[in-house]
Write an enzyme that holds these catalytic residues in place. Sequence first.
Site, short mmCIF file in Angstrom:
data_model
loop_
_atom_site.label_atom_id
_atom_site.label_comp_id
_atom_site.label_asym_id
_atom_site.label_seq_id
_atom_site.Cartn_x
_atom_site.Cartn_y
_atom_site.Cartn_z
N ARG A 1 30.37 14.32 22.66
CA ARG A 1 30.94 15.31 21.74
C ARG A 1 32.24 15.83 22.33
O ARG A 1 32.25 16.34 23.44
CB ARG A 1 29.97 16.47 21.52
CG ARG A 1 28.70 16.08 20.78
CD ARG A 1 27.94 17.31 20.34
NE ARG A 1 26.65 16.97 19.76
CZ ARG A 1 26.48 16.57 18.51
NH1 ARG A 1 27.50 16.47 17.69
NH2 ARG A 1 25.27 16.29 18.07
N THR B 1 34.05 14.14 14.32
CA THR B 1 34.78 12.89 14.56
C THR B 1 35.85 12.69 13.49
O THR B 1 36.97 12.24 13.78
CB THR B 1 33.78 11.71 14.53
OG1 THR B 1 32.78 11.96 15.50
CG2 THR B 1 34.47 10.38 14.81
N THR C 1 25.90 9.89 10.46
CA THR C 1 25.18 11.09 10.87
C THR C 1 23.81 11.15 10.21
O THR C 1 23.67 10.79 9.03
CB THR C 1 25.92 12.42 10.56
OG1 THR C 1 24.98 13.50 10.67
CG2 THR C 1 26.50 12.49 9.17
N ASP D 1 22.55 13.80 9.50
CA ASP D 1 22.60 15.00 8.64
C ASP D 1 23.04 14.69 7.21
O ASP D 1 22.85 15.50 6.31
CB ASP D 1 23.55 16.05 9.24
CG ASP D 1 23.04 16.60 10.55
OD1 ASP D 1 21.85 16.41 10.86
OD2 ASP D 1 23.85 17.21 11.30
N ARG E 1 -5.09 24.35 10.10
CA ARG E 1 -3.94 25.11 10.61
C ARG E 1 -2.74 25.07 9.67
O ARG E 1 -2.63 24.18 8.82
CB ARG E 1 -3.48 24.49 11.95
CG ARG E 1 -4.37 24.86 13.11
CD ARG E 1 -3.95 24.11 14.34
NE ARG E 1 -4.70 24.59 15.50
CZ ARG E 1 -4.86 23.91 16.62
NH1 ARG E 1 -4.31 22.72 16.75
NH2 ARG E 1 -5.55 24.42 17.61
N ARG F 1 0.84 26.34 14.36
CA ARG F 1 1.40 25.57 15.46
C ARG F 1 2.78 25.06 15.05
O ARG F 1 3.05 24.87 13.85
CB ARG F 1 0.53 24.37 15.82
CG ARG F 1 -0.80 24.70 16.47
CD ARG F 1 -0.61 25.16 17.93
NE ARG F 1 -1.89 25.30 18.59
CZ ARG F 1 -2.68 26.36 18.55
NH1 ARG F 1 -2.30 27.44 17.85
NH2 ARG F 1 -3.83 26.38 19.21
N ARG G 1 16.75 10.73 16.19
CA ARG G 1 18.00 9.97 16.33
C ARG G 1 17.81 8.70 17.14
O ARG G 1 18.78 7.99 17.43
CB ARG G 1 19.05 10.85 17.03
CG ARG G 1 19.48 12.06 16.24
CD ARG G 1 20.96 12.35 16.37
NE ARG G 1 21.46 12.30 17.71
CZ ARG G 1 21.90 13.35 18.40
NH1 ARG G 1 21.87 14.55 17.86
NH2 ARG G 1 22.38 13.20 19.61
O1 F6P Z 1 24.63 16.10 14.00
C1 F6P Z 1 23.44 15.47 14.25
C2 F6P Z 1 22.48 16.38 14.98
O2 F6P Z 1 21.34 15.63 15.32
C3 F6P Z 1 22.08 17.64 14.23
O3 F6P Z 1 21.11 17.44 13.25
C4 F6P Z 1 21.61 18.51 15.37
O4 F6P Z 1 21.68 19.87 15.01
C5 F6P Z 1 22.56 18.15 16.48
O5 F6P Z 1 23.05 16.86 16.18
C6 F6P Z 1 21.96 18.15 17.86
O6 F6P Z 1 22.98 17.89 18.77
P1 F6P Z 1 22.82 17.48 20.29
O7 F6P Z 1 22.44 16.02 20.34
O8 F6P Z 1 24.16 17.71 20.87
O9 F6P Z 1 21.74 18.32 20.86
#
Ligand code: F6P
Length: 359
Positions: free
Chosen positions: A76, A116, A136, A138, A173, A278, A287
């Site tokens: 990053r 990016t 991404t 996201d 739960r 929980r 990821r």
């Molecule tokens: O942007 C992708 C992402 O996985 C987000 O969903 C999450 O908030 C963030 O990156 C986590 O970032 P890092 O890998 O820097 O902890």
Amino acid sequence: MKKRVGILTSGGDCPGLNATIRGVAKALYERMGENVEIIGILNGYSGLINGEYRNMKREDFSGILTLGGTILGTKRTPYKQMRVIGEDEVDKVAAMKQNYKNLKLDCLLTLGGNGTHKNANLLSQEGLNIIALPKTIDNDIYGTDVTFGFHTAVDIATEVIDRIHTTAGSHSRVMCIEIMGNKAGWLTLYSGIAGGADIILLPELPYDIDRVCSAVEKRAKNGSNFSILAVAEGAMDCEEARMKRKEWMARRLKDGTGVTATNRIAAQIQKMTGAETRVCIPGHMQRGGSPSAYDRVLATQFGSYAAKLVEAEHYGVTVAMVNNHVTENKLEEIAGKSRNVPDSCDLLAVARRMGISLG
Ligand code: F6P
């Protein structure tokens, strides 16, 4: 004429980065044969600043379609810091331009998310030939209906919700599952619906804890011995949504309910309804690993399209999917914007029709 093409991956990784790199490379070799040389810039923009790179060969792109992560490494490098000269006294923008020149690049491909794309636009405006590709989990890049990595993450998060269902039922739960996504709730919305969550909380729709508890109690009254909440990392209650980040962080710490929304919600549900709760945080698992079949296809579509753009010398753009059609958007038109779940999103209406509480 021979072309030297730089390629980098930046920001958080995701499944499909290698499949996209492969898509670009194979299509470039197919179209341009010996007239193309690919230079892999290592660890994102940081590698471009510091001159870390690898001259790639055809065989480097073989066998990576199914491989998670990125063979180039990523980092990053916040856009906000790009023009700030730190203790190392390095002018990052000047260094990137110099290394681009030293490497005799004809263009640079940048694979990444919103940050990016902002950096890509900055370099484009500084005169470099840039083509970006939208990655991404996201799914929040403006101007494209989908980003690679998203659907694999949906599959992973859905499997988590599926598995939580059985243990939730056994133990009677309330299970709160935290799904990645700080500002955009796409991943939570899709996996919540795919996994049959009872309550879905998104950053875009601030929740009211009383309504969340009522939904849990209604299910119990109707005979369900468990409830499943899919909570986005960035979910907020209505009061928090009106506060600055510093303020709600301080409030969460003071309450002693944890700084993440999910821990806070679980503690509040337990206190207010008496149900045993929980928390499950799959985190970066979302990821990791191999891209899904959908993402392999998308990565190959995007990568091969980018190769076409390189050959046509069509720069200053990012690849996009619009209405099932691969196209491109101008970087200057999308950089700095993001795509959140809109109020008008069909899936929100679907969730409501299904009796899912959105808090
Ligand atoms: O942007 C992708 C992402 O996985 C987000 O969903 C999450 O908030 C963030 O990156 C986590 O970032 P890092 O890998 O820097 O902890």
